[in-house]
Design a protein around this motif. Structure first.
Motif, PDB file in Angstrom:
ATOM      1  N   ILE A  30       0.867  -1.181   0.000  1.00 30.14           N
ATOM      2  CA  ILE A  30       0.000   0.000   0.000  1.00 30.14           C
ATOM      3  C   ILE A  30       0.898   1.222   0.000  1.00 30.14           C
ATOM      4  N   ASN A  31       0.730   2.082  -0.994  1.00 29.99           N
ATOM      5  CA  ASN A  31       1.467   3.341  -1.075  1.00 29.99           C
ATOM      6  C   ASN A  31       0.467   4.490  -1.107  1.00 29.99           C
ATOM      7  N   GLY A  32       0.622   5.428  -0.203  1.00 29.98           N
ATOM      8  CA  GLY A  32      -0.228   6.609  -0.189  1.00 29.98           C
ATOM      9  C   GLY A  32       0.641   7.854  -0.210  1.00 29.98           C
ATOM     10  N   LEU A  33       0.277   8.819  -1.027  1.00 32.30           N
ATOM     11  CA  LEU A  33       1.042  10.057  -1.129  1.00 32.30           C
ATOM     12  C   LEU A  33       0.076  11.223  -1.216  1.00 32.30           C
ATOM     13  N   ASN A  34       0.300  12.217  -0.387  1.00 26.40           N
ATOM     14  CA  ASN A  34      -0.498  13.435  -0.431  1.00 26.40           C
ATOM     15  C   ASN A  34       0.443  14.618  -0.314  1.00 26.40           C
ATOM     16  N   ARG A  35       0.379  15.504  -1.264  1.00 23.70           N
ATOM     17  CA  ARG A  35       1.131  16.755  -1.212  1.00 23.70           C
ATOM     18  C   ARG A  35       0.137  17.877  -1.433  1.00 23.70           C
ATOM     19  N   ALA A  36       0.198  18.872  -0.549  1.00 22.14           N
ATOM     20  CA  ALA A  36      -0.774  19.961  -0.635  1.00 22.14           C
ATOM     21  C   ALA A  36      -0.143  21.271  -0.192  1.00 22.14           C
ATOM     22  N   ILE A  37      -0.644  22.333  -0.764  1.00 22.47           N
ATOM     23  CA  ILE A  37      -0.295  23.683  -0.331  1.00 22.47           C
ATOM     24  C   ILE A  37      -1.599  24.316   0.141  1.00 22.47           C
ATOM     25  N   ALA A  38      -1.640  24.670   1.425  1.00 30.78           N
ATOM     26  CA  ALA A  38      -2.847  25.239   2.024  1.00 30.78           C
ATOM     27  C   ALA A  38      -2.585  26.720   2.308  1.00 30.78           C
ATOM     28  N   VAL A  39      -3.302  27.587   1.609  1.00 30.96           N
ATOM     29  CA  VAL A  39      -3.116  29.027   1.767  1.00 30.96           C
ATOM     30  C   VAL A  39      -4.338  29.593   2.471  1.00 30.96           C
ATOM     31  N   GLN A  40      -4.083  30.263   3.597  1.00 30.90           N
ATOM     32  CA  GLN A  40      -5.148  30.910   4.359  1.00 30.90           C
ATOM     33  C   GLN A  40      -4.936  32.413   4.245  1.00 30.90           C
ATOM     34  N   ARG A  41      -5.942  33.111   3.771  1.00 28.13           N
ATOM     35  CA  ARG A  41      -5.819  34.550   3.542  1.00 28.13           C
ATOM     36  C   ARG A  41      -6.854  35.321   4.355  1.00 28.13           C
ATOM     37  N   GLU A  42      -6.412  36.454   4.855  1.00 23.61           N
ATOM     38  CA  GLU A  42      -7.339  37.354   5.529  1.00 23.61           C
ATOM     39  C   GLU A  42      -8.207  38.078   4.498  1.00 23.61           C
TER      40      GLU A  42
END
Length: 124
Positions: A30-42
């Protein structure tokens, strides 16, 4: 790899997302990969190049796995080669997670998330 049969009477999963695995029964790899960029803006301000993973070192760093320092000897006897599970209730899991009932020879799960907060300058 020991092979067994898996029996699950009831399973309820509300939410499974982003490279998550639900595996009932044996699996070899089992191979799982998650890459994410989470941008929180005012304030909604879209620069346009935040999604370039190569800009952030966190996505290029090698993963350092601990070295196995000792051999483990296991002897087991399985009179009944069944895995019985009555009920599984999961509210949510995400980002390269696994729910597994059974045997697996090798599992690799990786999640890398870059969190960015863009706040407005404070008024003085």
């Amino acid at each position: 790899m020991l092979q067994r049969s898996s029996s699950v009477k009831h399973i309820h999963i509300t939410n499974a997302a982003i490279s998550s695995v639900i595996q009932l029964g044996d699996s070899k790899i089992i191979n799982g990969l998650n890459r994410a960029i989470a941008v929180q803006r005012e304030k909604q301000l879209f620069i346009g190049d935040e999604e370039d993973f190569s800009k952030y070192p966190i996505f290029q760093r090698p993963i350092i796995f601990p070295q196995d320092k000792e051999d483990v000897m296991i002897t087991s006897f399985h009179q009944n080669p069944m895995i019985h599970v009555n009920t599984i209730n999961v509210i949510a899991f995400s980002s390269s997670s696994i729910l597994h009932v059974g045997n697996t020879q090798a599992i690799n799960m990786e999640a890398r998330i870059k969190h960015i907060r863009q706040l407005l300058p404070k008024k003085t």
